[in-house]
Design a protein around this motif. Structure first.
Motif: not given
Length: 421
Positions: A106-111, A190-205
């Protein structure tokens, strides 16, 4: 220290026995995720560098004001670790990490949409605070999963992934500016951040079970950090790593000026030398993880790395001060290459040795390691230009002072010749 894979019990600094679980293998995907998390902060800093002149024109702000956008992001990364680290010890690794990643996006998108320099500074600070979650929790996750020499090996592997980021980030930023303006850099981040967030949510237990989490609020977190700092050996590794990192910061801050303005190299030559030095750091990190760890004690490898940094800094000071006459660019570049490459022994081994002492508070320990490195580096960086634009001596002096202080802290506080208490 027992070998990795065995269950151990260590009394931490409060005297309470803490069980250290058997090391677990991280999948290749998890390794890439952790590497991405540690690479995100340098991407956030360095992708933006080629756009600074355009930002100055676009926002009609003085260059000094726009420079504060870098300072704000760096300060946020330093201070954010002190907040997120203890949070991850209390609530586990996933929730603080996911929250930090969402705020980062969110912060990156606002920037990308701000209309004034003051707003950009504010949201770059928030971006740094949130992005710190990736740095501190990635180290804490490694501590949860590994112990002993396996942890040192894994930190060397992470260096292979995250060490590429400072090399390619300015190149990526430059290519983005070929097709769009400076705001496009933040869109990509921001796109990189979104992708990392999704991967963390899905695969990092979750790697920190409830029974190993810290209780209490801010007061308990402060007491935990105070206890960590009271541990002489932990503090020794923390200071040794932070001071070595400051020598690296001095190189990053001064090298564009030294190589191009003093020794007359072109921007392309500077980029080549910068890339070679980064490759040297990553390569030595892999030698450390693949060949040395398990065959040579971590303290011996660390001591050798710090000694090489000290010798390289001494040689740089002698060359830049004219003791050998006008030596030219090649010998100075060789000295910088040796100094940078030796960081591949210093950085992973200081992290591993410090975190091995703190299974009870890996998040808080990781926060102290990261914050001290950023703060010491931020203090050292401005000193490299203290004597003006005609000499590289200040850079060499700062590097030599940091290297000497790092080795001294290691020897006096860690006392590697004695059994670890």
């Amino acid at each position: 220290m027992p070998e990795s894979g065995q269950k151990t019990t260590r009394e931490h600094i409060t005297g309470t026995p803490v069980a250290v679980p058997a090391a677990r293998r991280a999948s290749l995907l998890v390794t890439l995720v952790l590497g991405g998390l540690t690479a995100l902060p340098p991407l956030s800093m360095d992708m933006y560098l080629p756009a600074l002149p355009e930002v100055t024109r676009s926002l009609a702000a003085p260059a000094a004001t726009v420079q504060l956008t870098l300072t704000a992001c760096l300060a946020g990364m330093a201070l954010g670790q002190l907040v997120v680290g203890p949070m991850s010890d209390k609530w586990g690794r996933r929730r603080p990490l996911l929250a930090g990643m969402v705020v980062y996006v969110l912060a990156t998108a606002v920037c990308a949409f701000v209309s004034g320099a003051e707003l950009l500074i504010a949201f770059r600070l928030l971006q740094g605070l949130a992005g710190a979650a990736g740095i501190v929790i990635a180290r804490a996750v490694v501590r949860d999963l590994y112990d002993g020499v396996e942890m040192a090996r894994f930190f060397s592997t992470l260096m292979l992934i995250s060490g590429v980021a400072p090399v390619i980030a300015p190149l990526i930023g430059g290519q983005i500016l070929r097709v769009t303006d400076w705001r496009g850099v933040f869109h990509v981040l921001a796109v990189i951040g979104v992708l990392l967030t999704v991967v963390v949510w899905r695969f990092l237990h979750e790697t920190l079970p409830p029974e190993r989490r810290q209780e209490g609020g801010v007061g308990q977190a402060l007491r935990t950090m105070r206890g960590l700092l009271a541990d002489r050996v932990f503090t020794g590794y923390m200071l040794a790593g932070g001071l070595a990192f400051a020598a690296l910061f001095a190189y990053i801050s001064a090298s564009p000026f030294v190589v191009q303005e003093i020794y007359g190299a072109s921007p392309q030559t500077f980029s080549l030398l910068f890339g070679l030095n980064s490759i040297g750091l990553v390569a030595v990190g892999q030698i450390n993880g693949k060949l040395l760890v398990g065959r040579v004690s971590l303290d011996k490898a660390l001591g050798f790395g710090l000694s090489v940094i000290l010798l390289a800094a001494t040689a740089l000071l002698l060359m830049t001060s004219g003791v050998f006459g006008d030596v030219g660019l090649v010998p100075v570049a060789a000295g910088l290459f040796v100094l940078m490459s030796a960081m591949g022994l210093a950085m992973p081994n200081t992290n591993a040795q410090a975190l091995m002492r703190t299974p009870h508070a890996a998040g808080s320990a990781s926060a102290l390691l990261g914050t001290s490195s950023f703060l010491i580096g931020a203090i050292a960086s401005p000193l490299v230009g203290i004597a003006g634009e005609r000499t590289a001596v200040p850079m060499a002096v700062v590097q030599l002072a940091c290297a000497a202080a790092s080795l001294t802290c290691f020897l006096l506080l860690c006392r590697p010749w004695r059994p670890t208490p």
